[in-house]
Design a protein around this motif. Sequence first.
Motif, mmCIF file in Angstrom:
data_model
loop_
_atom_site.group_PDB
_atom_site.id
_atom_site.type_symbol
_atom_site.label_atom_id
_atom_site.label_comp_id
_atom_site.label_asym_id
_atom_site.label_seq_id
_atom_site.Cartn_x
_atom_site.Cartn_y
_atom_site.Cartn_z
ATOM 1 N N LEU A 140 0.846 -1.206 0.000
ATOM 2 C CA LEU A 140 0.000 0.000 0.000
ATOM 3 C C LEU A 140 0.879 1.253 0.000
ATOM 4 O O LEU A 140 0.815 2.098 0.882
ATOM 5 N N GLU A 141 1.755 1.347 -1.034
ATOM 6 C CA GLU A 141 2.653 2.497 -1.090
ATOM 7 C C GLU A 141 1.901 3.820 -1.230
ATOM 8 O O GLU A 141 2.358 4.866 -0.748
ATOM 9 N N GLN A 142 0.702 3.789 -1.852
ATOM 10 C CA GLN A 142 -0.062 5.018 -2.068
ATOM 11 C C GLN A 142 -0.936 5.388 -0.862
ATOM 12 O O GLN A 142 -1.590 6.428 -0.856
ATOM 13 N N GLY A 143 -0.935 4.512 0.161
ATOM 14 C CA GLY A 143 -1.747 4.784 1.341
ATOM 15 C C GLY A 143 -3.204 4.341 1.156
ATOM 16 O O GLY A 143 -3.602 3.903 0.074
ATOM 17 N N VAL A 144 -3.978 4.467 2.231
ATOM 18 C CA VAL A 144 -5.393 4.076 2.217
ATOM 19 C C VAL A 144 -6.241 5.324 2.467
ATOM 20 O O VAL A 144 -5.952 6.106 3.391
ATOM 21 N N ALA A 145 -7.248 5.522 1.636
ATOM 22 C CA ALA A 145 -8.089 6.732 1.735
ATOM 23 C C ALA A 145 -9.107 6.607 2.882
ATOM 24 O O ALA A 145 -9.789 5.591 3.025
ATOM 25 N N TYR A 146 -9.162 7.652 3.698
ATOM 26 C CA TYR A 146 -10.128 7.744 4.803
ATOM 27 C C TYR A 146 -10.769 9.129 4.776
ATOM 28 O O TYR A 146 -10.183 10.102 4.268
ATOM 29 N N LYS A 147 -11.965 9.212 5.367
ATOM 30 C CA LYS A 147 -12.638 10.508 5.537
ATOM 31 C C LYS A 147 -12.747 10.824 7.018
ATOM 32 O O LYS A 147 -13.071 9.949 7.832
ATOM 33 N N ILE A 148 -12.468 12.067 7.387
ATOM 34 C CA ILE A 148 -12.573 12.480 8.791
ATOM 35 C C ILE A 148 -14.047 12.626 9.159
ATOM 36 O O ILE A 148 -14.780 13.391 8.530
ATOM 37 N N VAL A 149 -14.462 11.875 10.178
ATOM 38 C CA VAL A 149 -15.841 11.917 10.632
ATOM 39 C C VAL A 149 -16.001 12.863 11.811
ATOM 40 O O VAL A 149 -16.999 13.585 11.928
ATOM 41 N N GLU A 150 -14.996 12.902 12.687
ATOM 42 C CA GLU A 150 -15.112 13.720 13.897
ATOM 43 C C GLU A 150 -13.724 14.149 14.354
ATOM 44 O O GLU A 150 -12.762 13.379 14.271
ATOM 45 N N VAL A 151 -13.637 15.380 14.839
ATOM 46 C CA VAL A 151 -12.399 15.910 15.426
ATOM 47 C C VAL A 151 -12.706 16.267 16.873
ATOM 48 O O VAL A 151 -13.642 17.024 17.141
ATOM 49 N N SER A 152 -11.942 15.719 17.820
ATOM 50 C CA SER A 152 -12.203 15.995 19.236
ATOM 51 C C SER A 152 -10.895 16.227 19.967
ATOM 52 O O SER A 152 -9.827 15.821 19.508
ATOM 53 N N GLN A 153 -11.006 16.893 21.109
ATOM 54 C CA GLN A 153 -9.848 17.199 21.943
ATOM 55 C C GLN A 153 -10.054 16.599 23.320
ATOM 56 O O GLN A 153 -11.076 16.821 23.967
ATOM 57 N N GLN A 154 -9.119 15.804 23.786
ATOM 58 C CA GLN A 154 -9.160 15.211 25.116
ATOM 59 C C GLN A 154 -7.830 15.494 25.799
ATOM 60 O O GLN A 154 -6.810 14.887 25.486
ATOM 61 N N GLY A 155 -7.875 16.453 26.721
ATOM 62 C CA GLY A 155 -6.638 16.871 27.387
ATOM 63 C C GLY A 155 -5.695 17.522 26.391
ATOM 64 O O GLY A 155 -6.079 18.410 25.622
ATOM 65 N N ALA A 156 -4.449 17.064 26.360
ATOM 66 C CA ALA A 156 -3.456 17.647 25.455
ATOM 67 C C ALA A 156 -3.466 16.988 24.084
ATOM 68 O O ALA A 156 -2.729 17.413 23.184
ATOM 69 N N ASN A 157 -4.266 15.947 23.893
ATOM 70 C CA ASN A 157 -4.251 15.179 22.646
ATOM 71 C C ASN A 157 -5.462 15.486 21.782
ATOM 72 O O ASN A 157 -6.564 15.686 22.286
ATOM 73 N N GLN A 158 -5.210 15.493 20.488
ATOM 74 C CA GLN A 158 -6.288 15.639 19.511
ATOM 75 C C GLN A 158 -6.595 14.263 18.921
ATOM 76 O O GLN A 158 -5.687 13.466 18.671
ATOM 77 N N TYR A 159 -7.900 13.970 18.723
ATOM 78 C CA TYR A 159 -8.312 12.680 18.178
ATOM 79 C C TYR A 159 -9.092 12.900 16.889
ATOM 80 O O TYR A 159 -9.909 13.828 16.788
ATOM 81 N N LEU A 160 -8.830 12.034 15.918
ATOM 82 C CA LEU A 160 -9.574 12.048 14.664
ATOM 83 C C LEU A 160 -10.268 10.710 14.505
ATOM 84 O O LEU A 160 -9.629 9.650 14.616
ATOM 85 N N ARG A 161 -11.575 10.745 14.282
ATOM 86 C CA ARG A 161 -12.291 9.507 13.968
ATOM 87 C C ARG A 161 -12.460 9.447 12.457
ATOM 88 O O ARG A 161 -12.977 10.379 11.838
ATOM 89 N N LEU A 162 -12.018 8.329 11.864
ATOM 90 C CA LEU A 162 -11.947 8.207 10.414
ATOM 91 C C LEU A 162 -12.829 7.068 9.920
ATOM 92 O O LEU A 162 -13.006 6.049 10.599
#
Length: 842
Positions: A226-248
Amino acid sequence: MTAADLQEYVGVIDRMKSSLNSADFDQVFSLLTSDLPKSKQFLLKMELKRMAQPCSYFIDLRGHVDGDVKPYDYMGKTHYMDDNAIKVFEAGLKQYGSYTLGLYEEVLNTENNFRVMHRKQTEDRVRNALQNDGTFTNQQAEAEPELPPQYARVIHFGQYTSRRDERMHFSIDVEVELDGKRFQASTSDLSVSGCKLKLQQAAKTDAGKLVKLHFTGLEQEFMLGLEQGVAYKIVEVSQQGANQYLRLQRQQNENEQQFAEFLQKFINGNKRRYKVNLDNVSQSLLSKGYEQFYVPRINALPVFIAVRNGQPIPICALTTDYNKAIWQYFLDEQHQAVFISICHARRLKHLLQQNSVEKSTILYSFTHAVKGKLFFYSATHEELDASEQLKALFLGFGASKPSWRVFQLNLQRSSAAQAETPLTVPVQGNIKPPPPLSSLVKQFIQDVRYIVSFTDITGNESTFWYQSYPVDQQQLKLLAQFGHKKLTNTPPCEAVAVQYVNLRSESRYLYKTAVTVKTSADSTELSGHSRDFSSKGLQLETTLPVRFSKGDILLLNLPEMQKISSKYQLSALPYEVMAVSKSRTIMNLRAVEGDQPHVGRLFFQQLIQNNRAKLTQAEESPKYPGLSTALRNLYMNAQSHFALYVHRKGIRYEINTLAKGSAGNSLHQLLAIQSKDEQQLDLSLILQNNAISLHFAQQLKQMKRFDSPKAFELYVVISRNAETEQPELHCHYDYEFMSEQAKQQYVLSALQTNVLFCYKLLLSRTGRPDTDFIAPELSYISAYAIHKAKQLEEELWSVAGVIDAIDISAEIPWRFGAQAELSQQHYARQQALLAQLKQPVS
């Protein structure tokens, strides 16, 4: 405890305690009460004799007093009392001469008893509120102790998270390609269709954007190509403490099919090494579990409205043991429901035009019988508000009739698409998806667009106030405009019973046999026949209406059964009345057990055992299989009621869980005022002064599962802090007021300058949870975390009661006779406050 009408003579009672069992009792009593009327002397003597009765009750003050409770032995019995109660008990023994009922009551009413403290606090609070003429000052706010917040867990009705495949807690390094840039991240969970990423440094991105993932961690162990990578769409962006989370969410295309198969095999092969994410399934289990406690006990009657040829047509109602009385009220002399006349297009249109989230009104109704026909009269709050003369006439005349009812009406939009039962667990192994709706059910509900919920909020006290409205007998003809004409072709509207776990201890069997019945106090016999029976009870139908009520003990004779049994004497069998039908001709009876086994129970046990194959079980088969579940789903996705759950923890009761519908109601908003977060609802206001242990718990202990709900009224006043301009909430229950007049004074004062909300709280006792309903979720969780499944199941088994909160704020001003101008001004302030609470916090 001495009755209120004898409290002024408590000095005489105290003087007479030591003489209760002495020879000179009558002489001393005559000297102390010589100036009292004979009637008062008689009542005082009866009270003293009652207090002198020997008592055998155990005293257990654990959890009831502010003090350390310890065992105390007396006359071979172990009581549990604190030091204060022991002093009262020992002093009382010297005074009374023995352990009497009066001494028992004194021990239970010491100054440090929570109930006594609560009563004094509430009396002071109500007295202060009345003295302040309904206004709340900063000094008063400072005098009231600030309550620590008690945030409740919020269960969302009708909201399940569907999962096509499993998510696994799995952390592996990945590279994220976003807008031509690459940065490092790691997965926190992984599934075939998506994943959740944890970012060390926040990225500027929004939901909906496309990214590419390079699974660098997996590629070190596997040849993925998978040299070209796998396509995902961002469903949700959230912040928990110092970390950012992306649900894909993974994007489907032909090139990634091989990767999807690899992920499926990888997850299946590592289930036991890495934890499967159970959060969503656990949440769905709790939502369904708490729903199944609430639905069979809904006090509102949901009526489902279909729109056909542009006209609203009520097609069915969802009935329970608690709302059947509403259904029966709206049946005419031909047993046809008249909802098509009550829920006409003009009323529904007016409700839909309301700006508030809750589309609701108050409906006033009564019936009039003429020549064997039953005519219905009804008017909404808005219809009566147009004329003060008509308002007083309708309320005053209607409240004088036995058929007078006051309902809260809620209108919710609905759609047949919400009737399907959602998938809450990944389909695998022996777990099958819920069956789809049958074509018959789909056709029946395809035109449903609205649900109108009727909640009966009538009360004896409120009816008294409505009867005080003046009625001009010469103007009664004006009420004709609120009468509903008889329709020649009324579309059928059916009652559909809620399907839930059968909590009967045994099966019932259909059987008709002659029965004669009488009471021990009356020798008159009534004839009837059985409709069905079990070993522990039977349903009896009489030829004439009866005057019996719940709790009466009847003596039954079974003459036809006696012919086939010489072993048992089937006469004068004691049975208790458990319920009586509206027609007064059908009764549910339960065998009364004594020291000896009940003869009727033994007979029916043998009859069932020997003839089980020949007997027909009394089970109702629905006309449309699956319709009840479909209507339940529609209602739970639309309703906005507020439900509180009472849990039993050992000997204590607590409330820390509440539920809300799709939109919630005004009480949800009020409880979120302090936190300014709809998910942080503070229960400290409505649970202050030990309301849970001193009132709700005490009622629950006395209730049985089939008992009617116990009603409370909650008054919430919102004032403005003069310094901070922030809203402040003050709460009172109806039982805190000394009289109806004091309650009226409080309400009218609060309407002048503050904002008043009122709620009717209906407390019901629950039964055991319906484990069949939550079996798929429970089975799935047990496969991966048996301890978690047991914990969730124990939580549901600890539910002892449910409280349904109904907003009656619109009804209260009219009940207590507020002037039209005052009611309208208050309503405007009320709506302005709710609109302000909806605005997002900047």
